[in-house]
Design an enzyme around this catalytic site. Structure first.
Site, PDB file in Angstrom:
ATOM      1  N   HIS A   9       0.815  -1.216   0.000  1.00  0.00           N
ATOM      2  CA  HIS A   9       0.000   0.000   0.000  1.00  0.00           C
ATOM      3  C   HIS A   9       0.854   1.274   0.000  1.00  0.00           C
ATOM      4  O   HIS A   9       2.044   1.246   0.334  1.00  0.00           O
ATOM      5  CB  HIS A   9      -0.925   0.016   1.221  1.00  0.00           C
ATOM      6  N   GLU A  82      -2.172  -6.980   7.430  1.00  0.00           N
ATOM      7  CA  GLU A  82      -0.863  -6.952   8.074  1.00  0.00           C
ATOM      8  C   GLU A  82      -0.909  -7.820   9.329  1.00  0.00           C
ATOM      9  O   GLU A  82      -1.990  -8.175   9.828  1.00  0.00           O
ATOM     10  CB  GLU A  82      -0.510  -5.491   8.440  1.00  0.00           C
TER      11      GLU A  82
END
Length: 201
Positions: A9, A82
């Site tokens: 990202h 994550e």
């Protein structure tokens, strides 16, 4: 052959402040939005046929920016999140080092051997993320798919693909909007690109 284009990202305010994000849902910063636009332009001519992203905003927003050029929906996949940093989320490295000096040292020296307080282990991350990737590859034979995720997750997926011990994850760099590519030949993974950020130059 199945190609998996993995993208980390774009930058967030917490990246800039060196805060641990984990499962905290932090949006892209202005710089991160621009990075997403640049990686989208870079991938505009790739034959992407399906797009997947972590369900956290920073990854999903990056994926939507890329997928727009391909007129594709982005499928949110929680398994691509994550690692859960537990009670460390929102804290800086210095704050964590002050409170848990031995544990943070272990995180960087032997990450496969620690349990983050209130969070996950890297083995748990590998189990959920690598299992998800295997499923997506099996479902998209002879296709190119986009997978937008997070630094720790992508490092873990690369370790799994290369059969590298998880204690080596920090030896694999993953910058914001870095592009890494895996090719699967009859299920056998080959890394053809790693941490490429030339679109940001």
């Amino acid at each position: 052959m199945t190609r998996v284009i993995m993208v980390r990202h774009g930058q967030t305010a917490w990246n800039l402040a060196q805060k641990y994000q984990g499962h905290s849902d932090i949006e892209l910063s202005e710089a991160g939005i621009r990075q997403a636009e640049l990686v989208a332009a870079r991938l505009a001519n790739e034959p992407i046929q399906a797009a997947f992203a972590s369900d956290l905003g920073r990854a999903y927003q990056t994926a939507k920016t890329i997928a727009k050029n391909h007129k594709l929906p982005v499928h949110k996949v929680a398994e691509l999140r994550e690692i859960n940093f537990g009670i460390w989320e929102g804290l800086t490295y210095d704050q964590i080092y002050s409170g848990w000096p031995e544990l943070i040292e272990q995180l960087y020296q032997k990450p496969d051997e620690i349990q983050i307080p209130g969070g996950e282990t890297f083995r748990e991350l590998k189990q959920r993320a690598a299992g998800c990737l295997q499923r997506l590859v099996a479902e998209h034979e002879d296709s190119t798919i986009l997978l937008v995720s997070h630094g720790g997750t992508i490092r873990t997926l690369l370790c799994a693909a290369l059969d590298i011990h998880l204690n080596h994850i920090w030896q694999i760099k993953q910058d914001n909007t870095a592009v890494s590519i895996l090719e699967y030949h009859d299920g056998y993974p080959v890394v053809t690109l790693l941490n490429d950020t030339h679109h940001l130059r």
